[in-house]
Design a protein around this motif. Structure first.
Motif, PDB file in Angstrom:
ATOM      1  N   PHE A 323     -18.159  64.059  70.949  1.00  0.00           N
ATOM      2  CA  PHE A 323     -18.086  62.600  71.012  1.00  0.00           C
ATOM      3  C   PHE A 323     -19.385  61.948  70.563  1.00  0.00           C
ATOM      4  CE2 PHE A 323     -14.589  63.642  73.930  1.00  0.00           C
ATOM      5  CZ  PHE A 323     -13.603  62.803  73.425  1.00  0.00           C
ATOM      6  N   VAL A 324     -20.515  62.570  70.888  1.00  0.00           N
ATOM      7  CA  VAL A 324     -21.805  62.032  70.469  1.00  0.00           C
ATOM      8  C   VAL A 324     -21.925  62.035  68.943  1.00  0.00           C
ATOM      9  CG1 VAL A 324     -24.302  62.449  70.520  1.00  0.00           C
ATOM     10  CG2 VAL A 324     -22.960  62.608  72.626  1.00  0.00           C
ATOM     11  N   ALA A 325     -21.288  63.021  68.313  1.00  0.00           N
ATOM     12  CA  ALA A 325     -21.362  63.123  66.856  1.00  0.00           C
ATOM     13  C   ALA A 325     -20.814  61.878  66.165  1.00  0.00           C
ATOM     14  CB  ALA A 325     -20.607  64.358  66.375  1.00  0.00           C
ATOM     15  N   VAL A 326     -19.820  61.212  66.787  1.00  0.00           N
ATOM     16  CA  VAL A 326     -19.239  60.006  66.200  1.00  0.00           C
ATOM     17  C   VAL A 326     -20.297  58.927  66.048  1.00  0.00           C
ATOM     18  CG1 VAL A 326     -17.487  58.207  66.502  1.00  0.00           C
ATOM     19  CG2 VAL A 326     -16.984  60.562  67.164  1.00  0.00           C
ATOM     20  N   LEU A 337     -26.492  66.450  59.063  1.00  0.00           N
ATOM     21  CA  LEU A 337     -26.092  66.777  60.421  1.00  0.00           C
ATOM     22  C   LEU A 337     -25.321  68.102  60.512  1.00  0.00           C
ATOM     23  CD1 LEU A 337     -26.336  65.736  63.258  1.00  0.00           C
ATOM     24  CD2 LEU A 337     -24.255  64.394  62.918  1.00  0.00           C
ATOM     25  N   VAL A 338     -24.434  68.378  59.554  1.00  0.00           N
ATOM     26  CA  VAL A 338     -23.661  69.620  59.610  1.00  0.00           C
ATOM     27  C   VAL A 338     -24.557  70.852  59.447  1.00  0.00           C
ATOM     28  CG1 VAL A 338     -21.815  70.964  58.531  1.00  0.00           C
ATOM     29  CG2 VAL A 338     -21.507  68.512  58.897  1.00  0.00           C
ATOM     30  N   PRO A 339     -25.469  70.884  58.441  1.00  0.00           N
ATOM     31  CA  PRO A 339     -26.384  72.036  58.389  1.00  0.00           C
ATOM     32  C   PRO A 339     -27.233  72.175  59.646  1.00  0.00           C
ATOM     33  CG  PRO A 339     -26.411  70.864  56.295  1.00  0.00           C
ATOM     34  CD  PRO A 339     -25.614  70.022  57.258  1.00  0.00           C
ATOM     35  N   LEU A 340     -27.625  71.029  60.237  1.00  0.00           N
ATOM     36  CA  LEU A 340     -28.402  71.092  61.470  1.00  0.00           C
ATOM     37  C   LEU A 340     -27.597  71.759  62.581  1.00  0.00           C
ATOM     38  CD1 LEU A 340     -30.885  70.338  63.166  1.00  0.00           C
ATOM     39  CD2 LEU A 340     -29.820  68.110  63.588  1.00  0.00           C
ATOM     40  N   SER A 341     -26.288  71.474  62.633  1.00  0.00           N
ATOM     41  CA  SER A 341     -25.450  72.086  63.665  1.00  0.00           C
ATOM     42  C   SER A 341     -25.408  73.599  63.505  1.00  0.00           C
ATOM     43  CB  SER A 341     -24.034  71.501  63.604  1.00  0.00           C
ATOM     44  OG  SER A 341     -23.327  71.960  62.470  1.00  0.00           O
ATOM     45  N   ALA A 377     -20.379  70.070  64.679  1.00  0.00           N
ATOM     46  CA  ALA A 377     -19.752  70.458  63.411  1.00  0.00           C
ATOM     47  C   ALA A 377     -18.267  70.124  63.383  1.00  0.00           C
ATOM     48  CB  ALA A 377     -19.959  71.957  63.164  1.00  0.00           C
ATOM     49  N   GLU A 378     -17.551  70.406  64.460  1.00  0.00           N
ATOM     50  CA  GLU A 378     -16.094  70.246  64.437  1.00  0.00           C
ATOM     51  C   GLU A 378     -15.671  68.787  64.286  1.00  0.00           C
ATOM     52  OE1 GLU A 378     -14.316  72.124  67.752  1.00  0.00           O
ATOM     53  OE2 GLU A 378     -14.631  74.144  66.992  1.00  0.00           O
ATOM     54  N   ALA A 489     -26.367  81.007  56.282  1.00  0.00           N
ATOM     55  CA  ALA A 489     -25.655  80.886  55.010  1.00  0.00           C
ATOM     56  C   ALA A 489     -24.728  79.677  55.032  1.00  0.00           C
ATOM     57  CB  ALA A 489     -24.860  82.166  54.723  1.00  0.00           C
ATOM     58  N   ALA A 490     -24.059  79.443  56.162  1.00  0.00           N
ATOM     59  CA  ALA A 490     -23.172  78.286  56.284  1.00  0.00           C
ATOM     60  C   ALA A 490     -23.949  76.979  56.203  1.00  0.00           C
ATOM     61  CB  ALA A 490     -22.409  78.356  57.608  1.00  0.00           C
ATOM     62  N   ALA A 491     -25.146  76.958  56.782  1.00  0.00           N
ATOM     63  CA  ALA A 491     -25.985  75.758  56.694  1.00  0.00           C
ATOM     64  C   ALA A 491     -26.333  75.451  55.237  1.00  0.00           C
ATOM     65  CB  ALA A 491     -27.254  75.947  57.516  1.00  0.00           C
TER      66      ALA A 491
END
Length: 501
Positions: A323-326, A337-341, A377-378, A489-491
């Motif tokens: 919820f915080v991600a919103v 933000l996604v690579p950071l996750s 991420a999700e 690698a995903a980041a």
């Protein structure tokens, strides 16, 4: 990134009530992805599965989901998404009873396969129905955030519920928790969720369904079999069969006027990158739960309930982060933000790998850090997936997104679980007196090894326990090291693919 919105009326009480009801099938499927985690030691002792059978018990549910989600989504478009939800939930309840009262590893594997089949009929309609129920773009984003939080929260709630039940009941009780939810869902869905279907769907394609299943099952089997037996004839055969079926599936979709899977969606790098992030975040979660449950119970000596409570902080962190991600994404772009996750996920695994012998505190902290990364991420990736395609493609996009979730769960136990199993078996040393009385599959898993050790006197028993704990500890380190590499690698991949998001 193009954001497709609509200016229509805001949601009212009926729409939000329908969302609450839709969360029930999401909870069912996500809980069943991980509820077995803390039951594995007891299943190992009572049913005595081999190492491969144990992983099939965990994997087959997610494998069936991943192979059938798109097909079931296509069927739901034709017969009605609400009808598919209600019928699938009833079948899910019946399959839960079969799994709960299994008396052999084979029966439990069959029960998990049925759960995956009916689970696949539940999931594809949820996001599509959300798109139909919520016309306003702001309401829809909030609903999608709730969907993602429920999925990730359910995945970590599974072990908590399982731990409590195992403290008071037998291992089959972890499946019976589905029944009251289904009893609540069926009448509620009929009363609150509007029916919807595709007004002009293409023809149903049974051959594509078969090809998708033939592609996935042999590939996952090849990964697991290869981890324990190397690149033998069985591994190569399964690998070739899976790749050949996958090639035929892709070729059929490309040449079909009405493909079951619209491959043009993957041309959008934001869509593809977000899908990869979805799969890898679930891979990290499933892999951690696979070895974490056994580590807490069989090495650190906690009860199932105590082990589950260790994961409560991580469970809460996952849901809150979603919820915080919103809010965060309004200030920090997804490409950052996604690579950071994924960096946070890698940090959680690093804590498990490089802090020496794991403790209850180190496992709890590692899982909390991992949970924050997964929660971020999700939510972001699901929003990217649905907003990066036109509205008429939302149904296909949601089915593909959910398929990525399940593929990630399969890979988490297939790849990381295979690393753990292979390391444990190769570093386990057993005294000759124990080898003399060895039974088949006695030393395949940590649970079966600990159970077999109880047959011997204190010196031999202590030797086996110490060797098993040491081998499993090393396996955790190797597995966590592999997960760190995957997360980093995903980041890098998400940073590259989401640069225009």
């Amino acid at each position: 990134m193009a954001i497709h919105t609509s200016s229509t009326h805001r949601a009212g009480r009926r729409e939000w009530t329908a969302l609450a009801v839709l969360m029930l099938p999401v909870l069912l499927v996500s809980v069943d992805n991980t509820v077995l985690s803390f039951a594995l030691p007891e299943i190992s002792r009572e049913l005595r599965p081999t190492g491969q059978q144990l992983m099939w018990i965990v994997d087959l549910y997610a494998l069936m989901l991943a192979g059938l989600l798109i097909a079931m989504g296509s069927l739901g478009d034709r017969i009605g998404r609400r009808r598919m939800l209600v019928g699938g939930s009833i079948g899910f309840g019946v399959a839960s009873v079969v799994a709960a009262f299994s008396t052999t590893p084979e029966m439990l594997i069959a029960g998990r396969a049925l759960l995956g089949f009916f689970g696949a009929s539940l999931m594809p309609s949820t996001l599509s129905l959300i798109r139909n129920i919520f016309d306003d773009a702001r309401d829809r984003r909030t609903a999608i955030a709730a969907w993602a939080a429920m999925f990730s929260g359910g995945a970590v709630l599974g072990p908590v519920l399982g731990g409590y039940l195992l403290e008071h009941f037998w291992w089959g009780s972890v499946f019976l928790i589905n029944v009251p939810l289904i009893v609540l869902f069926v009448p509620s869905a009929l009363a609150t969720i509007p029916e919807s279907r595709d007004p002009s769907p293409g023809p149903f394609d049974p051959l594509s369904i078969l090809l998708s299943l033939v592609a996935m099952v042999p590939l996952v089997f090849a990964i697991k079999h290869g981890a324990s037996h190397g690149l033998d004839d069985t591994t190569v055969t399964a690998l070739v069969l899976g790749l050949a079926a996958g090639w035929l599936f892709v070729r059929r979709q490309r040449h079909s006027a009405s493909p079951m899977l619209d491959l043009t969606l993957f041309r959008n790098p934001v869509f593809s990158g977000a899908l990869a992030a979805n799969a890898l975040s679930l891979m990290a979660l499933a892999g951690f739960l696979y070895f974490g449950a056994q580590l807490l119970q069989l090495v650190l000596g906690l009860s199932p309930l105590e082990s589950a409570l260790v994961l409560v902080p991580g469970s809460i962190a996952t849901m809150v982060a979603g919820f915080v991600a919103v809010r965060i994404v309004e200030r920090v772009p997804p490409r950052t933000l996604v690579p950071l996750s994924f960096g946070l996920s890698a940090s959680g695994y690093a804590l498990a790998a490089f802090t020496g012998h794991p403790t209850v505190v180190s496992v709890a902290v590692a899982f909390t850090i991992l949970g924050i990364g997964i929660g971020l991420a999700e939510t972001i990736t699901n929003d990217l997936i649905l907003s990066s395609v036109p509205p008429q493609k939302a149904g296909a996009a949601s089915a593909i997104s959910e398929t990525a979730y399940e593929i990630g769960a399969v890979l988490g136990t297939a790849v990381l679980g295979s690393v753990l199993t292979a390391t444990f078996r190769s570093h386990l040393t057993i005294p000759s007196v124990a080898r003399f009385g060895e039974q088949e599959n006695a030393f395949e898993t940590l649970g079966s090894t600990m159970e077999f050790a109880e047959r011997f006197s204190a010196p031999v028993q202590g030797w086996i326990h110490a060797s098993a704990a040491s081998a499993f500890d090393l396996g955790v380190q190797y597995t966590a090291g592999a997960a760190i590499f995957v997360a980093l690698a995903a980041a890098w991949v998400s940073r590259r693919t989401l640069r225009n998001s």
